[in-house]
Design a protein around this motif. Sequence first.
Motif, PDB file in Angstrom:
ATOM      1  N   VAL A 179       0.618  -1.329   0.103  1.00 56.83           N
ATOM      2  CA  VAL A 179      -0.357   0.015  -0.160  1.00 56.83           C
ATOM      3  C   VAL A 179       0.561   1.497   0.028  1.00 56.83           C
ATOM      4  CG1 VAL A 179      -1.819  -0.877   0.722  1.00 56.83           C
ATOM      5  CG2 VAL A 179      -0.468  -0.196   2.434  1.00 56.83           C
ATOM      6  N   ALA A 180       0.740   2.107  -0.727  1.00 51.97           N
ATOM      7  CA  ALA A 180       1.346   3.343  -1.062  1.00 51.97           C
ATOM      8  C   ALA A 180       0.956   4.364   0.039  1.00 51.97           C
ATOM      9  CB  ALA A 180       1.337   4.013  -2.613  1.00 51.97           C
ATOM     10  N   THR A 181       0.968   3.832   1.052  1.00 51.08           N
ATOM     11  CA  THR A 181       0.516   4.949   1.888  1.00 51.08           C
ATOM     12  C   THR A 181       1.946   5.229   3.177  1.00 51.08           C
ATOM     13  OG1 THR A 181      -0.298   3.176   3.810  1.00 51.08           O
ATOM     14  CG2 THR A 181      -1.914   4.496   2.140  1.00 51.08           C
ATOM     15  N   GLY A 182       2.491   5.120   2.975  1.00 50.00           N
ATOM     16  CA  GLY A 182       3.686   4.793   3.734  1.00 50.00           C
ATOM     17  C   GLY A 182       4.979   5.762   3.451  1.00 50.00           C
ATOM     18  N   VAL A 183       6.794   5.835   3.040  1.00 49.11           N
ATOM     19  CA  VAL A 183       7.358   6.939   2.722  1.00 49.11           C
ATOM     20  C   VAL A 183       7.577   6.754   1.440  1.00 49.11           C
ATOM     21  CG1 VAL A 183       8.662   6.948   4.889  1.00 49.11           C
ATOM     22  CG2 VAL A 183       9.478   5.639   3.732  1.00 49.11           C
TER      23      VAL A 183
END
Length: 209
Positions: free
Chosen positions: A170-174
């Motif tokens: 998921v592209a919700t972090g760094v």
Amino acid sequence: MSDPMNSVGFDLDLTLADTRAGIAAVYDEVASHTGFFIDSGAVLARLGPPLEWELANWMPAAEVPAAADVYRRLYPSIAVPITTLMPGAREAVDAVRRAGGRVTVVTGKNARDAAHTVEFLGLEVDELVGSVFGAAKGPALATFGAAAYVGDHVADIEAARAGGAVSVAVATGVYPAVELRDHGADVILGDLTEFTEWFDSWRTPTALV
């Protein structure tokens, strides 16, 4: 009746839980307690690796254990109460449970603080393993029988590989989606609001009988 083929592991920070404000606040307190400068914004920009690794960027190695103790002492009272769910997190956990799967959280955060966070957020999980990072998460995922592992960090892709699980990033972090893809994630989601649709189309036929 549980269906192990639909069991899923999840990372915690920036996957299920938005811990950024709490982590920054604790690092600020650690800086105050120890006298060492710590840029909490820089910490958040590379969130994921173990606490001791991050502290080593800001102080001599000999000072890290004591600073880590301060961090862990302060975390429950400062960080947990201001932690929130990431978008779609509760729905993702519920989707796995509806399919008869079990849910595990496998995280680099220590087990005590991870358990407090999960409890505070009201997430129903079957197992939790803490203080593991990257490929070291693999044995926990394999023992649990996770068919997929969901995380926001490139190290979570390595974890899924080591545990024999499908890597769902998921592209919700760094890391943006392109870097997660380049690192070899099997599935890329913008965030967990996209998880249920993916999971329902992916899960094994036995869950649909």
